[in-house]
Design a protein around this motif. Structure first.
Motif, PDB file in Angstrom:
ATOM      1  N   TYR A 170       0.859  -1.224  -0.109  1.00 43.72           N
ATOM      2  CA  TYR A 170       0.098   0.077  -0.070  1.00 43.72           C
ATOM      3  C   TYR A 170       0.848   1.223   0.106  1.00 43.72           C
ATOM      4  O   TYR A 170       0.437   2.318  -0.683  1.00 43.72           O
ATOM      5  N   GLU A 171       2.011   1.276   0.846  1.00 44.08           N
ATOM      6  CA  GLU A 171       2.970   2.627   0.851  1.00 44.08           C
ATOM      7  C   GLU A 171       3.590   2.611  -0.568  1.00 44.08           C
ATOM      8  O   GLU A 171       3.834   3.824  -0.975  1.00 44.08           O
ATOM      9  N   LYS A 172       3.749   1.552  -1.319  1.00 44.33           N
ATOM     10  CA  LYS A 172       4.246   1.850  -2.560  1.00 44.33           C
ATOM     11  C   LYS A 172       3.366   2.408  -3.446  1.00 44.33           C
ATOM     12  O   LYS A 172       3.754   3.406  -4.311  1.00 44.33           O
ATOM     13  N   VAL A 173       2.041   2.095  -3.354  1.00 38.86           N
ATOM     14  CA  VAL A 173       0.972   2.612  -4.338  1.00 38.86           C
ATOM     15  C   VAL A 173       0.885   4.077  -3.714  1.00 38.86           C
ATOM     16  O   VAL A 173       0.636   5.063  -4.999  1.00 38.86           O
ATOM     17  N   VAL A 174       0.962   4.442  -2.592  1.00 36.61           N
ATOM     18  CA  VAL A 174       0.459   5.572  -2.130  1.00 36.61           C
ATOM     19  C   VAL A 174       1.731   6.540  -2.518  1.00 36.61           C
ATOM     20  O   VAL A 174       1.641   7.655  -2.789  1.00 36.61           O
ATOM     21  N   SER A 175       2.873   6.178  -2.432  1.00 37.30           N
ATOM     22  CA  SER A 175       4.201   7.057  -2.851  1.00 37.30           C
ATOM     23  C   SER A 175       4.514   7.234  -4.224  1.00 37.30           C
ATOM     24  O   SER A 175       3.899   6.600  -5.005  1.00 37.30           O
TER      25      SER A 175
END
Length: 118
Positions: A113-118
């Motif tokens: 999820y952090e990969k998608v958001v960043s």
């Protein structure tokens, strides 16, 4: 593009390397004029349009997220089956393994999820 009024001018100075990169990306994007290409860059930057590279990365991350969610579903189904099959044996200690696995999967999904958001 549609007929637009373009009454503002932007002047900038760049070196030859940056100018070549700009022209290369403009030709790869298919836009002919600098104004249309800059408009495209601004739309991509605002998130209103996704370019091919970003879409490919996003699709890969979403596939990873989907895979992890399926694994979580399998673990939840295994827990439910064990509880229903052996209601007298269901205790906190008997499900410690599943709790650890669920925590690992949750951490993986959060990382994706952090990969998608960043």
């Amino acid at each position: 593009m549609a007929n637009r009024t373009r009454d503002e001018v932007i002047y900038t100075r760049v070196d030859h390397t940056l100018m070549r990169e700009f022209e290369k990306q403009k030709s790869e994007s298919g836009y002919k004029s600098n104004a249309d290409f800059i408009d495209y860059l601004l739309r991509v930057n605002r998130g209103k349009q996704i370019d091919g590279v970003t879409l490919k990365e996003f699709t890969k991350v979403m596939n990873d997220v989907s895979y992890e969610l399926k694994k979580q579903g399998v673990n939840i189904n295994q827990m439910a089956r064990n509880i229903n099959a052996y209601p007298d044996l269901a205790s906190k200690t008997s499900f410690d393994f599943y709790q650890r696995k669920y925590q690992q999967l949750e951490n993986t999904v959060l990382m994706l999820y952090e990969k998608v958001v960043s």
